[in-house]
Design an enzyme around this catalytic site. Structure first.
Site, PDB file in Angstrom:
ATOM      1  CE  LYS A  20      -4.083   1.858   2.345  1.00 41.03           C
ATOM      2  NZ  LYS A  20      -3.723   3.281   2.246  1.00 41.03           N
ATOM      3  NE  ARG A 184     -14.483   3.138   0.821  1.00 41.72           N
ATOM      4  CZ  ARG A 184     -13.230   3.555   0.678  1.00 41.72           C
ATOM      5  NH1 ARG A 184     -12.231   2.705   0.851  1.00 41.72           N
ATOM      6  NH2 ARG A 184     -12.979   4.811   0.337  1.00 41.72           N
TER       7      ARG A 184
END
Length: 321
Positions: A20, A184
């Site tokens: 990430k 999402r």
């Protein structure tokens, strides 16, 4: 497509894991004639702000029509990707200024997904097939200066290694996941090592003894019931950040926080109201904190020891609902 916060790194062959990155999410499109275009998550054209990315992808000689998803990153003095390094670049609208930033602190574009190739929509394919296309483009040299970071089978190992190296965290993706633009989903799970959140600015307070030097922000979290107050953020706001924030905020006559129709302070504690200038709740900022306070039976959700990280022009309040 957006990742959902996860509770534990999923094991097994159904999942793959990626680093990430602590950067700015960008979509990049290179047309057959070589014209580049970059967009932020909220569909703002960002091509001018990132000349080294716009000019660093596939060349016109490839003749490919390519749309990819990725993240612009830059390294801090410790050699670690850090959103704060990119802070000033997010609002650049002048080509000469953007070129100076690109020379002084160049950004790298880390591409983690491909959405279209030569007019073919790839979003309906599973992640494994999209990844194979992306790796093929990288191996053939058709990605130019854009980088394709590695993917890993062992999520637990990657989670521990990224923690040790001071990286932001990891993202775990189900191998069968399709790409759902703007959605999402729990097909992608994120595991940051630090508690960081995005909040909407609802007010600001000046430095003591001044009326125009911004020293702290009052931030809130959008909910269906309105903007819920989360706390005051002063740490991390220096002179440069103060000027940037003041230029972005638009004054408002009343508090934008939930409860303003009942209480002029909008549920904000009296000590935080004093001296505050209210603003239109449009600007989103990233805040790093040690967590939220829980008092008695009521979860107040106040940020504990918050620090300002950066403005997020790629996000709007509606993205946080």
């Amino acid at each position: 497509m957006l990742a959902t916060p996860g509770t534990h790194v999923p094991p097994g062959d159904d999942w793959v894991h990626e680093v990430k990155w602590d950067g700015i999410r960008l979509l990049a499109h290179r047309t057959r004639d070589g014209r580049p275009r970059l967009w932020t998550r909220n569909e703002n054209d960002a091509t001018l702000a990132w000349p080294e990315i716009a000019g660093g992808g596939p060349s016109v000689s490839t003749g490919r029509d390519l749309l990819v998803d990725g993240e612009a990153i830059a390294l801090n003095d410790r050699g670690v990707p850090d959103l704060r390094v990119l802070g000033e670049r997010m609002h650049v609208r002048d080509a000469r200024r953007a070129a100076r930033f690109a020379e002084q602190r160049p950004a790298t574009y880390m591409v983690f997904d491909v959405l279209r190739l030569d007019g073919r929509d790839l979003t309906g394919l599973p992640w494994t097939e999209r990844r194979a296309v992306l790796e093929g483009l990288a191996e053939s040299g058709e990605m130019g200066g854009w980088q394709v970071p590695a993917a890993y089978d062992d999520g637990g190992m990657l989670h521990e290694v990224t923690r040790e190296q001071g990286l932001e965290g990891i993202v775990s993706k189900r191998r069968t996941s399709r790409y759902l633009p703007g959605v999402r989903t729990k097909e992608w799970l994120k595991f940051p090592h630090r508690f960081r959140g995005s909040y909407v600015v609802g007010g600001w307070r000046p430095q003591i003894g001044t009326t125009d030097r911004l020293a702290a922000l009052l931030v809130g979290q959008p909910t269906p019931a309105g903007l819920v107050y989360r706390g005051r953020v002063g740490s991390g706001i220096g002179a440069r950040e103060s000027r940037q924030l003041r230029s972005l905020l638009t004054d408002a006559a009343a508090s934008p926080f939930a409860g303003a129709d009942v209480d002029p302070a909008g549920g904000v504690p009296r000590e935080d109201v004093r001296g505050t200038f209210w603003v239109e709740p449009r600007v989103v900022v990233d805040v790093e904190t040690h967590g939220r306070h829980v008092v008695g039976a009521a979860v107040l959700g106040r940020l504990r020891q918050p620090a300002f990280i950066a403005v997020r022009p790629d996000l709007g309040p509606e993205d946080l609902l």
